[in-house]
Scaffold this active site. Structure first.
Site, PDB file in Angstrom:
ATOM      1  N   HIS A   1       0.859  -1.191   0.000  1.00 29.53           N
ATOM      2  CA  HIS A   1       0.000   0.000   0.000  1.00 29.53           C
ATOM      3  C   HIS A   1       0.892   1.237   0.000  1.00 29.53           C
ATOM      4  O   HIS A   1       2.011   1.202   0.498  1.00 29.53           O
ATOM      5  CB  HIS A   1      -0.919   0.015   1.221  1.00 29.53           C
ATOM      6  CG  HIS A   1      -0.188  -0.120   2.520  1.00 29.53           C
ATOM      7  ND1 HIS A   1       0.268  -1.346   2.971  1.00 29.53           N
ATOM      8  CD2 HIS A   1       0.204   0.803   3.424  1.00 29.53           C
ATOM      9  CE1 HIS A   1       0.905  -1.168   4.120  1.00 29.53           C
ATOM     10  NE2 HIS A   1       0.892   0.124   4.419  1.00 29.53           N
TER      11      HIS A   1
ATOM     12  N   HIS B   1       1.003   5.275   1.156  1.00 32.68           N
ATOM     13  CA  HIS B   1       0.386   6.328   1.968  1.00 32.68           C
ATOM     14  C   HIS B   1       0.416   7.649   1.204  1.00 32.68           C
ATOM     15  O   HIS B   1       1.445   7.995   0.608  1.00 32.68           O
ATOM     16  CB  HIS B   1       1.179   6.565   3.251  1.00 32.68           C
ATOM     17  CG  HIS B   1       1.251   5.404   4.188  1.00 32.68           C
ATOM     18  ND1 HIS B   1       0.488   5.332   5.335  1.00 32.68           N
ATOM     19  CD2 HIS B   1       1.995   4.264   4.165  1.00 32.68           C
ATOM     20  CE1 HIS B   1       0.782   4.209   5.980  1.00 32.68           C
ATOM     21  NE2 HIS B   1       1.685   3.538   5.293  1.00 32.68           N
TER      22      HIS B   1
HETATM   23  P1  5GP Z   1       2.355   0.552   7.203  1.00 32.99           P
HETATM   24  O1  5GP Z   1       2.823   0.798   8.624  1.00 32.99           O
HETATM   25  O2  5GP Z   1       2.295  -0.934   6.916  1.00 32.99           O
HETATM   26  O3  5GP Z   1       3.101   1.319   6.155  1.00 32.99           O
HETATM   27  O4  5GP Z   1       0.902   1.122   7.145  1.00 32.99           O
HETATM   28  C1  5GP Z   1      -0.220   0.429   7.553  1.00 32.99           C
HETATM   29  C2  5GP Z   1      -1.326   1.430   7.724  1.00 32.99           C
HETATM   30  O5  5GP Z   1      -2.562   0.730   7.770  1.00 32.99           O
HETATM   31  C3  5GP Z   1      -1.217   2.231   9.035  1.00 32.99           C
HETATM   32  O6  5GP Z   1      -1.125   3.617   8.738  1.00 32.99           O
HETATM   33  C4  5GP Z   1      -2.489   1.871   9.782  1.00 32.99           C
HETATM   34  O7  5GP Z   1      -3.030   2.974  10.459  1.00 32.99           O
HETATM   35  C5  5GP Z   1      -3.408   1.375   8.686  1.00 32.99           C
HETATM   36  N1  5GP Z   1      -4.363   0.378   9.116  1.00 32.99           N
HETATM   37  C6  5GP Z   1      -4.133  -0.666   9.965  1.00 32.99           C
HETATM   38  N2  5GP Z   1      -5.245  -1.409  10.092  1.00 32.99           N
HETATM   39  C7  5GP Z   1      -6.189  -0.829   9.306  1.00 32.99           C
HETATM   40  C8  5GP Z   1      -7.550  -1.146   9.020  1.00 32.99           C
HETATM   41  O8  5GP Z   1      -8.126  -2.109   9.522  1.00 32.99           O
HETATM   42  N3  5GP Z   1      -8.204  -0.332   8.139  1.00 32.99           N
HETATM   43  C9  5GP Z   1      -7.594   0.752   7.562  1.00 32.99           C
HETATM   44  N4  5GP Z   1      -8.330   1.507   6.735  1.00 32.99           N
HETATM   45  N5  5GP Z   1      -6.322   1.090   7.836  1.00 32.99           N
HETATM   46  C10 5GP Z   1      -5.623   0.300   8.681  1.00 32.99           C
END
Ligand code: 5GP
Ligand code: ZN
Length: 135
Positions: free
Chosen positions: A99, A101
């Site tokens: 994903h 951001h």
């Molecule tokens: P990462 O740390 O892997 O780059 O980002 C993961 C993102 O997913 C985090 O910003 C977190 O807030 C978001 N996130 C985690 N669980 C969920 C969820 O159940 N739904 C949504 N919409 N976002 C989530």
């Protein structure tokens, strides 16, 4: 993937507040945003991160992130935008489904995207570049 949060969101098993979608990805609001408007561009197919993602899919995700950055700038009237993508825990990845951001930034918002700068010699830079030039 049965146990993957984002696969479950893409398939509609788990709820998410979505913004838009195309053939390759879905744009949703981050459930725990740094600031209102913090979006995630999530691939529809499961890939863990940049090491296994299909290049064409990643290109389409980046194109979507770019469009969303311009939309966020216009709609949220922010002062700046970060486009970020984390790979592996040490780099901040917590959800292991690729994903991107897209984060609106405001003066004094206290969102941190930071590293400490260093100042290596040109020889040290050349040594690193030599390693990176090998396929
Ligand atoms: P990462 O740390 O892997 O780059 O980002 C993961 C993102 O997913 C985090 O910003 C977190 O807030 C978001 N996130 C985690 N669980 C969920 C969820 O159940 N739904 C949504 N919409 N976002 C989530
Ligand atoms: Zn997944």
């Amino acid at each position: 993937m049965k146990d993957c949060i984002f696969c479950n969101i893409v398939s509609g098993v788990f709820d998410a507040v979505d913004v838009c979608e195309n053939d390759c990805c879905k744009v949703i609001l981050d459930r725990f945003p740094s600031r209102p408007g913090h979006l995630l561009v999530v691939s529809k197919a499961h890939y863990e991160n940049v090491y296994d993602v299909d290049e064409a899919v990643y290109a389409e995700m980046m194109k979507t992130a770019l469009r969303m950055a311009k939309r966020i700038k216009r709609v949220m009237q922010c002062n700046g935008v970060n486009i970020l993508q984390n790979n592996e825990p040490v780099a901040g990845q917590t959800v292991f489904h690729i994903h991107i951001h897209v984060i609106p930034r405001f003066e004094g918002d206290e969102v941190t995207v930071a590293w400490r700068s260093s100042e290596p010699s040109i020889e040290d830079l050349e040594a690193v570049a030599t390693k990176l030039r090998t396929e």
